[in-house]
Design a protein around this motif. Structure first.
Motif, PDB file in Angstrom:
ATOM      1  N   VAL A 487       0.879  -1.169   0.000  1.00 34.61           N
ATOM      2  CA  VAL A 487       0.000   0.000   0.000  1.00 34.61           C
ATOM      3  C   VAL A 487       0.916   1.218   0.000  1.00 34.61           C
ATOM      4  N   VAL A 488       0.818   2.046  -1.023  1.00 38.18           N
ATOM      5  CA  VAL A 488       1.755   3.161  -1.147  1.00 38.18           C
ATOM      6  C   VAL A 488       1.019   4.471  -1.392  1.00 38.18           C
ATOM      7  N   VAL A 489       1.659   5.527  -0.952  1.00 39.62           N
ATOM      8  CA  VAL A 489       1.232   6.895  -1.260  1.00 39.62           C
ATOM      9  C   VAL A 489       2.320   7.503  -2.132  1.00 39.62           C
ATOM     10  N   PRO A 490       2.002   7.854  -3.389  1.00 41.82           N
ATOM     11  CA  PRO A 490       3.041   8.412  -4.265  1.00 41.82           C
ATOM     12  C   PRO A 490       3.420   9.835  -3.855  1.00 41.82           C
ATOM     13  N   ALA A 492       4.118  13.742  -4.675  1.00 38.84           N
ATOM     14  CA  ALA A 492       3.327  14.685  -5.485  1.00 38.84           C
ATOM     15  C   ALA A 492       3.792  14.667  -6.932  1.00 38.84           C
ATOM     16  N   GLY A 493       2.817  14.502  -7.821  1.00 40.86           N
ATOM     17  CA  GLY A 493       3.121  14.514  -9.245  1.00 40.86           C
ATOM     18  C   GLY A 493       3.689  13.230  -9.788  1.00 40.86           C
ATOM     19  N   GLN A 494       3.812  12.188  -8.922  1.00 40.89           N
ATOM     20  CA  GLN A 494       4.389  10.916  -9.351  1.00 40.89           C
ATOM     21  C   GLN A 494       3.310   9.837  -9.455  1.00 40.89           C
ATOM     22  N   THR A 495       3.570   8.847 -10.257  1.00 37.77           N
ATOM     23  CA  THR A 495       2.701   7.674 -10.359  1.00 37.77           C
ATOM     24  C   THR A 495       3.543   6.427 -10.160  1.00 37.77           C
ATOM     25  N   VAL A 496       2.888   5.372  -9.741  1.00 41.61           N
ATOM     26  CA  VAL A 496       3.598   4.118  -9.519  1.00 41.61           C
ATOM     27  C   VAL A 496       2.645   2.969  -9.794  1.00 41.61           C
ATOM     28  N   ASP A 497       3.160   1.890 -10.374  1.00 42.58           N
ATOM     29  CA  ASP A 497       2.340   0.707 -10.621  1.00 42.58           C
ATOM     30  C   ASP A 497       3.092  -0.529 -10.151  1.00 42.58           C
ATOM     31  N   LEU A 498       2.401  -1.684 -10.155  1.00 36.78           N
ATOM     32  CA  LEU A 498       3.001  -2.910  -9.638  1.00 36.78           C
ATOM     33  C   LEU A 498       4.229  -3.350 -10.425  1.00 36.78           C
ATOM     34  N   PRO A 499       4.204  -3.335 -11.765  1.00 40.93           N
ATOM     35  CA  PRO A 499       5.419  -3.733 -12.490  1.00 40.93           C
ATOM     36  C   PRO A 499       6.636  -2.897 -12.113  1.00 40.93           C
ATOM     37  N   ALA A 500       6.417  -1.597 -11.851  1.00 39.28           N
ATOM     38  CA  ALA A 500       7.542  -0.739 -11.480  1.00 39.28           C
ATOM     39  C   ALA A 500       8.106  -1.145 -10.126  1.00 39.28           C
ATOM     40  N   ARG A 518       0.550  -7.631  -4.980  1.00 38.06           N
ATOM     41  CA  ARG A 518      -0.602  -6.773  -5.183  1.00 38.06           C
ATOM     42  C   ARG A 518      -0.206  -5.353  -4.781  1.00 38.06           C
ATOM     43  N   LEU A 519      -0.811  -4.369  -5.430  1.00 38.17           N
ATOM     44  CA  LEU A 519      -0.509  -2.973  -5.121  1.00 38.17           C
ATOM     45  C   LEU A 519      -1.807  -2.201  -4.943  1.00 38.17           C
ATOM     46  N   VAL A 520      -1.853  -1.406  -3.889  1.00 35.96           N
ATOM     47  CA  VAL A 520      -2.944  -0.460  -3.663  1.00 35.96           C
ATOM     48  C   VAL A 520      -2.328   0.924  -3.542  1.00 35.96           C
ATOM     49  N   VAL A 521      -2.773   1.859  -4.370  1.00 34.23           N
ATOM     50  CA  VAL A 521      -2.285   3.234  -4.326  1.00 34.23           C
ATOM     51  C   VAL A 521      -3.336   4.098  -3.629  1.00 34.23           C
ATOM     52  N   ARG A 522      -2.906   4.822  -2.589  1.00 37.69           N
ATOM     53  CA  ARG A 522      -3.832   5.638  -1.812  1.00 37.69           C
ATOM     54  C   ARG A 522      -3.285   7.060  -1.659  1.00 37.69           C
TER      55      ARG A 522
END
Length: 550
Positions: A487-490, A492-500, A518-522
């Motif tokens: 579970v991650v918080v990116p 500011a201005g960044q994105t992140v996905d599971l493959p990364a 598994r990835l959850v972005v919050r």
């Protein structure tokens, strides 16, 4: 190497007086096997991919242990030196431990899934003088990995390679020369044998401090567990053991390497879990006992049912590492015809609880068993006050098999003056004395019986340039029990996905089994007023997303 096993001496007198410590070593037990059943088949080692099979009688096993022991001394190994061994379930693993015991060296078993990130710490912390690895296993070049690490390991003198072609091969250095015939061999093999309270095993376990902890065990602490364990399960010399769980775990080490020698049994080692091959081995070798985590039981029951090949000799399947689903117990009992035994334990103690062979199957579904002889349990509240039956709290264990301490980390030993060890787990104990693990205060996820070092992985994620906050939590999985979710918080201005994330952790040389699946972005992570993450809320969130409710 100085081993600070400070938890041994204070309890020696009482443990011996109560008959809980037996003052034997693996040397005395192997010698007894040679004296009483020298031609009995001791070990059958099966390599799944190549199909290679190696068999040794007790006479042959002891002779090879002596040979490798003298060979290790030729490499400069002395009493209390650490010999690290990162091998799968091959005969060389068993022989290496027996050889170390002949000369008073300490074996450090290392899981074959570990890579540079974990190994660099363990080998340095344990001051390994020799490390033994396969040349190749499952397509990975272990020799090249350790060679890259070696400049940062000042204590490491030799890398010995099983199946290697060079001058550093296990075969050339240890198992082929007749070292045992040398003039000084007898003195080498007898002069420095360890006593029952000397450290014989250094094994690392994942904790919450961000780095592994080196668990120190002696012959007395290990055998204090194995002997009552075998008695409860009514195991004896006539029972053939199948061990497909890694011998670098306590499961494989204690009950696949040591127990067969203590009981004068025959053991079948399988290096890669293949259910159909396991079925064939159970049938051809008349296997009566095996121990593994829940996924192994699931696979075995399904493949027996689908193949139609029965396993009538398999009396007991002891399952530990995660709760056993009720339908699986029912299916396995029906399909395998075996008693399914639930159990719970720790690297620091070995098996702590099991159900009994005469217990109803419901006990395997709803409990993790009751304490073995020589083990006491208590559940306490946050103030340390004992809780009544049925109430969940912090679980403490006082056991004859409790370890000697964490190498170089006595402040983390977690054992009070009365011998109570803080397991870091939450549990409840019912009115019959059966325990059920309800959670873990330790921040560790158990994936198919393998501990994931959560804090360590979280620390690596914080190095990712796009991540501001990160938490690793478990989510339920039918086969493996648990998997890891990030579970991650990116930022500011960044994105992140599971493959990364997967690619990043791979670049950090993290074991594949430790990488979140598994990835959850919050936008935020729930926390207490003091800023501590509330992971229980994240777990509840995942359960709701996956199953629509708690």
């Amino acid at each position: 190497m100085e081993f600070d096993a400070v938890l041994i001496a204070p309890r020696r007198a009482a443990s011996v007086a109560q008959g809980l410590w037996h003052d034997k070593t693996i040397n005395t037990e192997l010698d007894a096997c040679v004296a009483h059943c020298p031609d009995k088949l001791a070990l059958t080692a099966v390599q799944a991919h190549s199909g290679a099979v190696e068999r040794m009688t007790y006479r042959e096993l002891a002779a090879m242990a002596d040979r490798v022991a003298v060979g290790l001394t030729r490499l400069g190994v002395r009493r209390n030196d650490t010999v690290a061994c990162q091998l799968p379930n091959w005969w060389q693993f068993t022989v290496t431990y027996l050889a170390c015991s002949r000369i008073g060296a300490v074996m450090n078993p290392l899981m074959h899934i570990l890579r540079e990130h974990e190994l660099s710490f363990m080998l340095k912390h344990g001051q390994a003088r020799v490390v033994i690895v396969p040349k190749m296993f499952r397509g990975f070049d272990f020799e090249a990995m350790v060679a890259a690490l070696r400049p940062a390991l000042p204590d490491l003198q030799h890398v010995v390679v099983v199946g290697g072609a060079g001058d550093n091969s296990f075969e050339k250095l240890l198992s082929a020369p007749a070292w045992e015939a040398a003039q000084d061999a007898l003195g080498i093999l007898t002069r420095h044998r360890p006593g029952p309270d000397d450290v014989t095993q250094l094994i690392y376990t994942s904790g919450t401090t961000g780095e592994p902890k080196g668990v120190m065990h002696t012959a007395n602490t290990l055998m204090a567990n194995i002997i009552p364990y075998a008695r409860r399960l009514k195991l004896g010399a006539g029972d053939v053991v199948l061990m497909a769980s890694p011998m670098a775990h306590q499961t494989g080490f204690m009950y696949g390497l040591m127990m067969p020698i203590l009981l004068r049994q025959s053991v079948v080692l399988l290096d890669i879990w293949e259910p159909l091959r396991a079925i064939d081995l159970i049938r051809s070798e008349a296997v009566g006992f095996t121990m593994a985590s829940t996924p192994f039981l699931t696979d075995l029951a399904r493949n027996v049912q689908e193949s139609g090949k029965t396993v009538p000799t398999l009396k007991i399947f002891l399952c530990a590492g995660a709760p056993i689903p009720g339908p699986l117990v029912e299916q396995a009992r029906r399909v395998l015809g075996s008693k399914i035994v639930s159990a719970w334990g720790m690297t620091e103690n070995g098996a702590v609880t099991t159900i009994g062979l005469d217990d109803e199957d419901e006990r395997a579904i709803n409990t993790d068993g009751c304490p073995l002889p020589g083990v006491e349990l208590k559940v306490v509240d946050t103030d340390g006050s004992p809780l009544p039956a049925g109430q969940a709290g912090k679980l403490y264990v006082r056991s004859c098999s409790n370890f000697g301490g964490y190498l170089g980390r006595p402040h983390l030993n977690g054992t009070d003056a009365e011998g109570w060890f803080d397991t870091g787990d939450l549990a409840r104990i019912d009115e019959r004395g059966y325990v059920r693990i309800t959670g873990r205060s330790k921040d560790v996820i158990i994936r198919g019986g393998e501990n994931i070092p959560v804090v360590e992985i979280e620390s690596l994620l914080y190095r990712h340039p796009a991540i501001a906050l990160a938490a690793i939590v478990a989510y339920p999985d039918e086969r493996l029990g648990e998997r890891a979710c990030a579970v991650v918080v990116p930022k500011a201005g960044q994105t992140v996905d599971l493959p990364a994330i997967v690619e990043f952790l791979r670049s950090q040389k993290v074991a594949a089994q430790y990488i979140p699946e598994r990835l959850v972005v919050r936008e935020s992570i729930p926390s207490t007023p003091s800023g501590k993450m509330q992971k229980f809320k994240l777990r509840e969130m995942l359960r709701e997303e996956l199953h629509g409710g708690p």
